[in-house]
Design an enzyme around this catalytic site. Sequence first.
Site, PDB file in Angstrom:
ATOM      1  N   SER A  59      21.266  48.510  24.519  1.00 57.52           N
ATOM      2  CA  SER A  59      22.547  48.034  25.438  1.00 57.52           C
ATOM      3  C   SER A  59      22.867  49.339  26.419  1.00 57.52           C
ATOM      4  O   SER A  59      23.641  49.874  25.398  1.00 57.52           O
ATOM      5  CB  SER A  59      23.620  47.192  24.537  1.00 57.52           C
TER       6      SER A  59
ATOM      7  N   LYS B 141      19.096  46.649  29.078  1.00 59.54           N
ATOM      8  CA  LYS B 141      20.295  45.082  28.816  1.00 59.54           C
ATOM      9  C   LYS B 141      21.475  46.500  29.313  1.00 59.54           C
ATOM     10  O   LYS B 141      22.054  47.362  28.613  1.00 59.54           O
ATOM     11  CB  LYS B 141      20.570  44.643  26.882  1.00 59.54           C
TER      12      LYS B 141
ATOM     13  N   LYS C 173      25.591  46.030  30.670  1.00 58.22           N
ATOM     14  CA  LYS C 173      26.591  44.079  30.795  1.00 58.22           C
ATOM     15  C   LYS C 173      26.873  44.306  32.041  1.00 58.22           C
ATOM     16  O   LYS C 173      27.245  45.604  32.291  1.00 58.22           O
ATOM     17  CB  LYS C 173      27.455  45.555  29.536  1.00 58.22           C
TER      18      LYS C 173
ATOM     19  N   ASP D 203      24.054  40.970  29.933  1.00 58.69           N
ATOM     20  CA  ASP D 203      25.050  40.000  29.119  1.00 58.69           C
ATOM     21  C   ASP D 203      26.417  40.576  29.618  1.00 58.69           C
ATOM     22  O   ASP D 203      26.838  41.088  30.210  1.00 58.69           O
ATOM     23  CB  ASP D 203      24.995  41.276  27.870  1.00 58.69           C
TER      24      ASP D 203
ATOM     25  N   GLU E  20      22.482  37.106  29.310  1.00 61.42           N
ATOM     26  CA  GLU E  20      23.135  36.645  27.653  1.00 61.42           C
ATOM     27  C   GLU E  20      24.501  36.271  27.546  1.00 61.42           C
ATOM     28  O   GLU E  20      25.147  36.905  28.294  1.00 61.42           O
ATOM     29  CB  GLU E  20      23.062  37.861  27.061  1.00 61.42           C
TER      30      GLU E  20
ATOM     31  N   ASP F  19      24.715  34.134  22.287  1.00 58.58           N
ATOM     32  CA  ASP F  19      24.891  35.051  21.270  1.00 58.58           C
ATOM     33  C   ASP F  19      26.423  34.591  20.950  1.00 58.58           C
ATOM     34  O   ASP F  19      26.321  33.706  19.674  1.00 58.58           O
ATOM     35  CB  ASP F  19      24.829  36.684  22.504  1.00 58.58           C
TER      36      ASP F  19
ATOM     37  N   LYS G  17      22.801  38.031  15.209  1.00 56.89           N
ATOM     38  CA  LYS G  17      23.343  38.997  14.297  1.00 56.89           C
ATOM     39  C   LYS G  17      23.860  39.014  12.697  1.00 56.89           C
ATOM     40  O   LYS G  17      24.894  37.897  13.089  1.00 56.89           O
ATOM     41  CB  LYS G  17      25.056  39.431  15.731  1.00 56.89           C
TER      42      LYS G  17
ATOM     43  N   GLY H  36      23.176  44.005  18.314  1.00 55.66           N
ATOM     44  CA  GLY H  36      23.854  45.490  17.313  1.00 55.66           C
ATOM     45  C   GLY H  36      25.270  45.152  17.726  1.00 55.66           C
ATOM     46  O   GLY H  36      25.829  44.239  18.514  1.00 55.66           O
TER      47      GLY H  36
HETATM   48  O1  OSB Z   1      27.687  41.349  23.037  1.00 59.98           O
HETATM   49  O2  OSB Z   1      25.738  42.388  22.318  1.00 59.98           O
HETATM   50  C1  OSB Z   1      27.054  42.138  22.809  1.00 59.98           C
HETATM   51  C2  OSB Z   1      28.263  45.389  21.043  1.00 59.98           C
HETATM   52  C3  OSB Z   1      29.945  45.182  20.876  1.00 59.98           C
HETATM   53  C4  OSB Z   1      30.149  43.828  20.835  1.00 59.98           C
HETATM   54  C5  OSB Z   1      29.099  43.231  21.498  1.00 59.98           C
HETATM   55  C6  OSB Z   1      28.127  42.954  22.123  1.00 59.98           C
HETATM   56  C7  OSB Z   1      27.490  44.274  22.189  1.00 59.98           C
HETATM   57  C8  OSB Z   1      26.652  45.474  22.550  1.00 59.98           C
HETATM   58  C9  OSB Z   1      25.891  46.536  21.629  1.00 59.98           C
HETATM   59  O3  OSB Z   1      25.617  44.549  23.124  1.00 59.98           O
HETATM   60  C10 OSB Z   1      24.397  46.518  20.657  1.00 59.98           C
HETATM   61  C11 OSB Z   1      24.031  47.500  19.932  1.00 59.98           C
HETATM   62  O4  OSB Z   1      25.231  47.742  18.806  1.00 59.98           O
HETATM   63  O5  OSB Z   1      24.117  48.771  20.641  1.00 59.98           O
HETATM   64 MG    MG Z   2      26.014  39.885  23.420  1.00 58.88          MG
END
Ligand code: OSB
Ligand code: MG
Length: 379
Positions: free
Chosen positions: A145, A171, A173, A198, A223, A248, A272, A300
Amino acid sequence: MNTCLSGEPRVLIRQVELRELRMQLVHPFETSFGKTQERRIVIVKVSDGSRDGYGEVTAGEGPFYSHETYQTAWHILSDFIIPRTIGRELETAKDFQSFVRGIRGHRMAQAGMETALWDLEARNKSVPLWKLLGGTRMEIDCGVSIGIQPSIPELISTIQKEINAGYRRIKIKIKPGWDLEVIREVRRSFPKILLMADANSAYTLEAVDLFRKMDEFNLLMIEQPLHDEDTIDHAELQRQIHTPICLDESIHSADDARKAIQMGACRIINIKLGRVGGHAAVRAVHDVCRDHGIPVWCGGMLESGIGRAHNIALSSLDNFSLPGDVTASKRYWAEDVIEPEVEVRSDGRIVQRMDSGIGYRVREDLLEQFTVRKQVFTA
Ligand code: OSB
Ligand code: MG
């Protein structure tokens, strides 16, 4: 070892230790809801007198991804969850649910304790946690991510670095103003990779045209484009676009998953551990999705090695058929709190460990070094 009449080890909650760690990420991580550089992580250690089990609370520093924060979790754990569980004996970690029935929400706080009990149970039974959970995948596929970057060229070079490291899915953001053009440029540079975006709830249905335009880039999924409470709006959006929607933030339970699937609000679900309330809940969400033909993957939360190890274990369940956001310790930490650190093979996979419990040794010396608050509860 604690045994009952049948000789099966039981899970005795003799002592619980809460720690708040302060840990610096090696790179800041930016999403549509903000930037994180310094993490505060609550670790739960449960002891039965001879062995320890470890769990991690995955709440953030502020109430942005969800309503929970590391401080609300500390409050709920120390004032409600621990008083209801200390001194009790469970047949299995699954029984934890019955002790905390009545505590509404605060699933990340609950998961911190529940996952520690699973680790303890697995160590008592001398089995790896992933086997106790019913997992079958010896190797799990890893994706990364990538947070919002200062510029598109920097994003592209970060993606190149992760692909070179072997990661199997990228992925990125997105947020309003950092979306369609970014995806277009990334796709132009990497025409064949498994790519997804995402939004962390940053849009409303008014953006439907924007998401329609994303269809042309062959994303694996989008996402959580809309607000976490907008399951109905996600269903409307999914009717209007071809790219699969993955939920999510909207999914807190197996029932949420069932309703979202029945409504047509998603075709994939990110699971999660903290968001759904622990390993038993992960299993329930996983099973509902499997029964409806919906693939899942493990999300994560910038975890320390303890949360990371739990994520690896749960990713062994059979319906975790898409690469998760489960990655190497060194992507986040100069030094992780487990030994060995989590490593990803050059083919983008993590291999399950055969040691009992979470399978990694916890570095108590580092926990102590990172601790800014500690409280011990004894039966
Ligand atoms: O939306 O998946 C998410 C991190 C903090 C809060 C929300 C998200 C995330 C990540 C990080 O996408 C994923 C990771 O720990 O590598
Ligand atoms: Mg997410």
